[in-house]
Design a protein around this motif. Structure first.
Motif, PDB file in Angstrom:
ATOM      1  N   UNK A  72       0.823  -1.218   0.000  1.00 24.84           N
ATOM      2  CA  UNK A  72       0.000   0.000   0.000  1.00 24.84           C
ATOM      3  C   UNK A  72       0.855   1.266   0.000  1.00 24.84           C
ATOM      4  N   UNK A  73       2.164   1.098   0.129  1.00 27.90           N
ATOM      5  CA  UNK A  73       3.082   2.224   0.055  1.00 27.90           C
ATOM      6  C   UNK A  73       3.459   2.820   1.397  1.00 27.90           C
ATOM      7  N   UNK A  74       3.193   2.098   2.480  1.00 25.60           N
ATOM      8  CA  UNK A  74       3.494   2.610   3.817  1.00 25.60           C
ATOM      9  C   UNK A  74       4.629   1.813   4.467  1.00 25.60           C
ATOM     10  N   UNK A  75       5.298   2.447   5.426  1.00 27.76           N
ATOM     11  CA  UNK A  75       6.268   1.760   6.254  1.00 27.76           C
ATOM     12  C   UNK A  75       7.632   1.531   5.655  1.00 27.76           C
ATOM     13  N   UNK A  76       8.025   2.333   4.674  1.00 31.46           N
ATOM     14  CA  UNK A  76       9.319   2.119   4.037  1.00 31.46           C
ATOM     15  C   UNK A  76      10.482   2.825   4.725  1.00 31.46           C
ATOM     16  N   UNK A  77      10.179   3.790   5.592  1.00 37.31           N
ATOM     17  CA  UNK A  77      11.300   4.444   6.269  1.00 37.31           C
ATOM     18  C   UNK A  77      11.919   3.447   7.248  1.00 37.31           C
ATOM     19  N   UNK A  78      13.206   3.613   7.501  1.00 34.19           N
ATOM     20  CA  UNK A  78      13.969   2.624   8.259  1.00 34.19           C
ATOM     21  C   UNK A  78      13.379   2.407   9.650  1.00 34.19           C
ATOM     22  N   UNK A  79      12.991   3.470  10.335  1.00 32.73           N
ATOM     23  CA  UNK A  79      12.469   3.350  11.696  1.00 32.73           C
ATOM     24  C   UNK A  79      11.194   2.509  11.719  1.00 32.73           C
ATOM     25  N   UNK A  80      10.280   2.789  10.817  1.00 35.88           N
ATOM     26  CA  UNK A  80       9.020   2.038  10.760  1.00 35.88           C
ATOM     27  C   UNK A  80       9.255   0.599  10.319  1.00 35.88           C
ATOM     28  N   UNK A  81      10.121   0.402   9.342  1.00 40.55           N
ATOM     29  CA  UNK A  81      10.420  -0.957   8.867  1.00 40.55           C
ATOM     30  C   UNK A  81      11.033  -1.800   9.984  1.00 40.55           C
ATOM     31  N   UNK A  82      11.934  -1.204  10.761  1.00 43.97           N
ATOM     32  CA  UNK A  82      12.532  -1.920  11.890  1.00 43.97           C
ATOM     33  C   UNK A  82      11.478  -2.278  12.935  1.00 43.97           C
ATOM     34  N   UNK A  83      10.623  -1.328  13.256  1.00 47.73           N
ATOM     35  CA  UNK A  83       9.561  -1.579  14.246  1.00 47.73           C
ATOM     36  C   UNK A  83       8.625  -2.688  13.768  1.00 47.73           C
ATOM     37  N   UNK A  84       8.283  -2.651  12.501  1.00 44.28           N
ATOM     38  CA  UNK A  84       7.396  -3.681  11.970  1.00 44.28           C
ATOM     39  C   UNK A  84       8.083  -5.052  12.003  1.00 44.28           C
ATOM     40  N   UNK A  85       9.364  -5.082  11.716  1.00 42.77           N
ATOM     41  CA  UNK A  85      10.107  -6.343  11.776  1.00 42.77           C
ATOM     42  C   UNK A  85      10.137  -6.910  13.185  1.00 42.77           C
ATOM     43  N   UNK A  86      10.440  -6.062  14.161  1.00 37.93           N
ATOM     44  CA  UNK A  86      10.429  -6.508  15.557  1.00 37.93           C
ATOM     45  C   UNK A  86       9.017  -6.901  15.992  1.00 37.93           C
ATOM     46  N   UNK A  87       8.014  -6.193  15.474  1.00 35.42           N
ATOM     47  CA  UNK A  87       6.625  -6.528  15.789  1.00 35.42           C
ATOM     48  C   UNK A  87       6.236  -7.903  15.262  1.00 35.42           C
ATOM     49  N   UNK A  88       6.703  -8.232  14.063  1.00 37.07           N
ATOM     50  CA  UNK A  88       6.433  -9.554  13.491  1.00 37.07           C
ATOM     51  C   UNK A  88       7.083 -10.630  14.354  1.00 37.07           C
ATOM     52  N   UNK A  89       8.319 -10.411  14.764  1.00 37.40           N
ATOM     53  CA  UNK A  89       9.032 -11.398  15.572  1.00 37.40           C
ATOM     54  C   UNK A  89       8.350 -11.574  16.926  1.00 37.40           C
ATOM     55  N   UNK A  90       8.127 -10.470  17.628  1.00 32.85           N
ATOM     56  CA  UNK A  90       7.501 -10.545  18.953  1.00 32.85           C
ATOM     57  C   UNK A  90       6.072 -11.073  18.843  1.00 32.85           C
ATOM     58  N   UNK A  91       5.336 -10.579  17.873  1.00 30.01           N
ATOM     59  CA  UNK A  91       3.953 -11.007  17.702  1.00 30.01           C
ATOM     60  C   UNK A  91       3.839 -12.490  17.431  1.00 30.01           C
ATOM     61  N   UNK A  92       4.768 -13.038  16.665  1.00 32.02           N
ATOM     62  CA  UNK A  92       4.703 -14.472  16.357  1.00 32.02           C
ATOM     63  C   UNK A  92       4.893 -15.314  17.613  1.00 32.02           C
ATOM     64  N   UNK A  93       5.785 -14.885  18.506  1.00 32.42           N
ATOM     65  CA  UNK A  93       5.991 -15.630  19.742  1.00 32.42           C
ATOM     66  C   UNK A  93       4.804 -15.483  20.691  1.00 32.42           C
ATOM     67  N   UNK A  94       4.265 -14.275  20.790  1.00 34.64           N
ATOM     68  CA  UNK A  94       3.108 -14.052  21.658  1.00 34.64           C
ATOM     69  C   UNK A  94       1.903 -14.851  21.161  1.00 34.64           C
ATOM     70  N   UNK A  95       1.628 -14.781  19.864  1.00 28.17           N
ATOM     71  CA  UNK A  95       0.479 -15.502  19.302  1.00 28.17           C
ATOM     72  C   UNK A  95       0.668 -17.018  19.371  1.00 28.17           C
ATOM     73  N   UNK A  96       1.911 -17.486  19.264  1.00 26.74           N
ATOM     74  CA  UNK A  96       2.171 -18.914  19.428  1.00 26.74           C
ATOM     75  C   UNK A  96       1.872 -19.336  20.856  1.00 26.74           C
ATOM     76  N   UNK A  97       2.333 -18.555  21.820  1.00 32.40           N
ATOM     77  CA  UNK A  97       2.056 -18.873  23.225  1.00 32.40           C
ATOM     78  C   UNK A  97       0.557 -18.866  23.496  1.00 32.40           C
ATOM     79  N   UNK A  98      -0.151 -17.863  22.975  1.00 35.48           N
ATOM     80  CA  UNK A  98      -1.606 -17.815  23.161  1.00 35.48           C
ATOM     81  C   UNK A  98      -2.288 -19.012  22.511  1.00 35.48           C
TER      82      UNK A  98
END
Length: 106
Positions: A72-98
């Protein structure tokens, strides 16, 4: 690196899919074969594969959402891309535990 793992988890989900199909085919084949396959697919090694498959499914799904946001054209700046990457990693572990809690494994 997280984008590469999205692709790798997509490929690795094939193992869990094959295990489910094998279990269903065994159930359709007969009680003796089903008992054998069910014993194999509920053993400690298979449980590790199941848990990793659940994690891979969540990681792959969250990574796919991140890619849709990028499409959609969002999240390409480095800060947002990094946050989204960490969110995917953390979210996957949290959702797996749930998921494991909901399944009664944890």
């Amino acid at each position: 690196m997280t984008s590469i793992f999205v692709r790798l988890t997509g490929i690795s989900l094939t193992l869990g899919f094959v295990m489910v199909i094998w279990w269903l085919l065994a159930a359709a084949t007969g009680p003796e074969y089903f008992a054998t396959v069910n014993g194999l697919l509920t053993g400690w090694f298979a449980v590790i594969i199941w848990v990793l498959s659940i994690w891979a499914l969540w990681y792959h799904s969250l990574g796919g959402i991140r890619h849709l946001i990028w499409d959609l054209g969002y999240g390409f700046d480095v800060k947002t891309a990094d946050r989204m990457g960490y969110g995917v990693i953390a979210g996957s572990f949290v959702l797996t535990a749930l998921s494991l809690i909901c399944l009664g494994v944890l």
